[in-house]
Design a protein around this motif. Sequence first.
Motif, PDB file in Angstrom:
ATOM      1  N   UNK A   1       3.915 -22.535   7.725  1.00 46.71           N
ATOM      2  CA  UNK A   1       5.384 -22.136   6.464  1.00 46.71           C
ATOM      3  C   UNK A   1       4.613 -21.767   5.157  1.00 46.71           C
ATOM      4  N   UNK A   2       4.808 -20.195   5.295  1.00 44.12           N
ATOM      5  CA  UNK A   2       5.780 -18.922   5.872  1.00 44.12           C
ATOM      6  C   UNK A   2       5.573 -18.298   7.239  1.00 44.12           C
ATOM      7  N   UNK A   3       4.002 -19.098   7.440  1.00 46.24           N
ATOM      8  CA  UNK A   3       3.857 -18.222   8.382  1.00 46.24           C
ATOM      9  C   UNK A   3       2.769 -16.448   7.314  1.00 46.24           C
ATOM     10  N   UNK A   4       2.470 -15.579   8.109  1.00 45.41           N
ATOM     11  CA  UNK A   4       1.438 -14.742   7.443  1.00 45.41           C
ATOM     12  C   UNK A   4       2.350 -13.359   6.671  1.00 45.41           C
ATOM     13  N   UNK A   5       1.562 -12.550   6.318  1.00 44.11           N
ATOM     14  CA  UNK A   5       1.788 -11.680   5.788  1.00 44.11           C
ATOM     15  C   UNK A   5       0.149 -10.321   6.736  1.00 44.11           C
ATOM     16  N   UNK A   6       0.563 -10.015   6.752  1.00 43.66           N
ATOM     17  CA  UNK A   6      -0.994  -9.310   7.401  1.00 43.66           C
ATOM     18  C   UNK A   6      -1.246  -8.058   6.621  1.00 43.66           C
ATOM     19  N   UNK A   7      -2.740  -7.630   6.175  1.00 45.56           N
ATOM     20  CA  UNK A   7      -3.312  -6.559   5.416  1.00 45.56           C
ATOM     21  C   UNK A   7      -4.088  -6.217   6.273  1.00 45.56           C
ATOM     22  N   UNK A   8      -4.311  -4.730   6.338  1.00 46.68           N
ATOM     23  CA  UNK A   8      -4.947  -3.880   6.914  1.00 46.68           C
ATOM     24  C   UNK A   8      -6.717  -3.267   6.190  1.00 46.68           C
ATOM     25  N   UNK A   9      -7.247  -3.550   6.215  1.00 49.29           N
ATOM     26  CA  UNK A   9      -8.485  -2.541   5.668  1.00 49.29           C
ATOM     27  C   UNK A   9      -9.514  -1.630   7.268  1.00 49.29           C
ATOM     28  N   UNK A  10     -10.213  -0.111   6.178  1.00 47.73           N
ATOM     29  CA  UNK A  10     -10.679   0.175   7.666  1.00 47.73           C
ATOM     30  C   UNK A  10     -10.995   1.357   6.620  1.00 47.73           C
ATOM     31  N   UNK A  11     -11.867   1.726   7.720  1.00 49.53           N
ATOM     32  CA  UNK A  11     -12.207   3.708   7.066  1.00 49.53           C
ATOM     33  C   UNK A  11     -12.306   4.145   8.148  1.00 49.53           C
ATOM     34  N   UNK A  12     -10.683   5.348   7.542  1.00 52.04           N
ATOM     35  CA  UNK A  12      -9.558   5.863   8.923  1.00 52.04           C
ATOM     36  C   UNK A  12      -9.700   5.146  10.128  1.00 52.04           C
ATOM     37  N   UNK A  13     -10.120   5.010  11.778  1.00 52.42           N
ATOM     38  CA  UNK A  13     -10.372   3.982  12.345  1.00 52.42           C
ATOM     39  C   UNK A  13     -11.161   3.295  12.809  1.00 52.42           C
ATOM     40  N   UNK A  14     -12.327   3.349  11.810  1.00 59.28           N
ATOM     41  CA  UNK A  14     -13.301   2.477  11.631  1.00 59.28           C
ATOM     42  C   UNK A  14     -13.432   1.536  11.210  1.00 59.28           C
ATOM     43  N   UNK A  15     -14.511   0.707  11.423  1.00 62.84           N
ATOM     44  CA  UNK A  15     -14.649  -0.677  10.414  1.00 62.84           C
ATOM     45  C   UNK A  15     -13.518  -1.487  10.310  1.00 62.84           C
TER      46      UNK A  15
ATOM     47  N   UNK B   1       0.999  -1.299  -0.027  1.00 62.87           N
ATOM     48  CA  UNK B   1      -0.133   0.236  -0.102  1.00 62.87           C
ATOM     49  C   UNK B   1       0.949   1.044   0.306  1.00 62.87           C
ATOM     50  N   UNK B   2       1.758   1.201   0.547  1.00 56.65           N
ATOM     51  CA  UNK B   2       2.684   2.718   0.436  1.00 56.65           C
ATOM     52  C   UNK B   2       4.410   2.030   0.926  1.00 56.65           C
ATOM     53  N   UNK B   3       5.147   2.903   0.330  1.00 52.05           N
ATOM     54  CA  UNK B   3       6.396   3.018   0.666  1.00 52.05           C
ATOM     55  C   UNK B   3       6.589   2.584   2.187  1.00 52.05           C
ATOM     56  N   UNK B   4       6.136   2.939   2.976  1.00 46.40           N
ATOM     57  CA  UNK B   4       6.651   2.895   4.733  1.00 46.40           C
ATOM     58  C   UNK B   4       5.921   1.212   4.358  1.00 46.40           C
ATOM     59  N   UNK B   5       5.401   0.781   3.857  1.00 48.63           N
ATOM     60  CA  UNK B   5       5.128  -1.095   3.609  1.00 48.63           C
ATOM     61  C   UNK B   5       4.537  -0.876   5.119  1.00 48.63           C
ATOM     62  N   UNK B   6       2.659  -0.179   5.104  1.00 46.85           N
ATOM     63  CA  UNK B   6       2.597  -0.163   5.946  1.00 46.85           C
ATOM     64  C   UNK B   6       1.139  -1.812   6.122  1.00 46.85           C
ATOM     65  N   UNK B   7       1.172  -1.967   4.547  1.00 49.09           N
ATOM     66  CA  UNK B   7      -0.361  -2.382   4.474  1.00 49.09           C
ATOM     67  C   UNK B   7      -1.734  -2.284   5.190  1.00 49.09           C
ATOM     68  N   UNK B   8      -1.562  -0.938   4.704  1.00 55.08           N
ATOM     69  CA  UNK B   8      -3.042  -0.289   5.735  1.00 55.08           C
ATOM     70  C   UNK B   8      -3.860   0.586   4.661  1.00 55.08           C
ATOM     71  N   UNK B   9      -5.052   0.117   3.865  1.00 59.04           N
ATOM     72  CA  UNK B   9      -5.877   1.057   3.299  1.00 59.04           C
ATOM     73  C   UNK B   9      -6.529   1.383   4.102  1.00 59.04           C
ATOM     74  N   UNK B  10      -6.984   3.222   4.079  1.00 58.14           N
ATOM     75  CA  UNK B  10      -7.891   3.430   5.252  1.00 58.14           C
ATOM     76  C   UNK B  10      -8.896   4.157   4.615  1.00 58.14           C
ATOM     77  N   UNK B  11      -9.314   4.042   3.804  1.00 60.41           N
ATOM     78  CA  UNK B  11     -10.404   4.417   3.092  1.00 60.41           C
ATOM     79  C   UNK B  11     -11.391   3.443   1.970  1.00 60.41           C
TER      80      UNK B  11
END
Length: 549
Positions: A465-479, A53-63
Amino acid sequence: MKLHLFRYLGPVLSIAFICLLLAKCNNNSQRTSQPPPVPPPSTSGTNVSTYHNDNGRSGQNLTETILTPANVNSASFGKLFVITVDGKVDAQPLYLAQVSIPNKGTHNVLYVATEHGSVYGFDADSGSMLWQVSMLAAGETPSDDHGCGQITPEIGVTSTPVIDPKAGTNGTIYMVAMSKDGAGNYHQRLHALDVTTGAEEFSGPQNVQASFPGTGDNSSGGSVVFAPGQYAERAGLLLLNGVVYTGWTSHCDIRPYTGWIIGFNQTTLAQVSVLNLTPNGNEGSIWMSGAGLAADTSGNIFLLDANGTFDSALNANGFPNQGDFGNAFLKISTANSQLAVADYFEMSNQGTENDSDEDLGSGGALVLPDVSDGLGHTHHLAVGAGKDSNIYVVDRDAMGRFNPNTNNIYQEIRGALSGSIFSMPAYFNNTVYYGAVGDNIKAFAVSNAQLSVTPTSRTGNAFGYPGATPSISANGTSDAILWAAENGSTAVLHAYDPTELSRELYNSNQASGGRDQFGTGNKFITPMITNGKVYVGTTNGVGVFGLLQ
């Protein structure tokens, strides 16, 4: 009955026939004989143009406003369809909204690259193919796997591409492809494709070639030389200040190889910078289980490199005196588009970890947003973990460098994970999420500019193996929803409440009759979420999930 019916319909049919003849003679009707334009998609979603999602590699989509904890359950959410492609999907799929495709109207587009050397543009909402191109030159095939099971059975496009929607005429997607010609020569090429057609741009592709001063593996005349056949581009591409950065790994531990970062001008594809991390030694490659090179807003690159030569003899500035940084957490300056190690952290037991292949380089680096401690002081931090089950938090302004007696590091959480990391974490709402091999996904809260020493919550199930790389979806800090893909002969998509990971909202094995099963797992794949859909790569396609109605 047929005769009577014709008697009553005859006048009507005659009138219709006359109207049809008149229409054929009408010039205006000829002008509108082409099918009407395809209406644009009713919703568009947020672009996902780079790994996690971003260059910091946060894995979050907040929209994300469509998917919520209330509707992500097996009654209302599930598999919509599976897109089939011609090879493994090791790269994370990417997404652009509202793209005008020549002669096909406006579409939300899903970009998929395969190990067979193909790149596709699909309608992200229906799965229909908009275009497909091959990265292979005439007479070439994808590379063989070099007898290494890490990327097998063929190697084409492995790393996650990167998109600049404003580059070129319509937007450009950049990627690296590996191939083999009829004479047995291997090629690595950087491609730049028009996002609307897949056509090559900027006089591409560009062959990847490099040398760097040194006497290490594969050196000649005082320089180490990049040999295309010895490397794979595994780490996701980074686009930073007009330069596309690539990081290179080996095929298993088959020497000779060293650690390369190579940068290319995004509008000419000309090579502008080269850095070798073990120029007077060996190994020290960059693979990070497919995680992308990370960057902060000041233009510095952060990465974890694999086991390799580290010069424990330091110069006056505390840097290795031969410039060899194997098994290190690195900060790379890109000032004036030139690459240089600006700072680093190396474990005090680096010799033992190097000798036992217990390195940091199996995990990806995460650049955290600015955080404040209890006194209001702002800290610039990054997080990484590898095979030793420890979490390392570095101060990006003073990473700690090397001390043979102790780890001079901002924070180290020993034994925080129950297995090795072959993935990378995600970040959301002051929490870092890790999924180690054979471990639950664990949440570590960030408070007073420190990670919690123990997890604040964890999933009820563990990931092999190999574990998991999580990703986040949210509407801001909600849902908010945490998503993770589980590898296996039958892949599983999981969705959790990130505030309490023991609460699983959904998994793709819940529905009866295998309704939501979508194929064989692919080890390093990362779920991508936007516009109410979740996209998960497999060994021969992409599973697409969303609301069933």
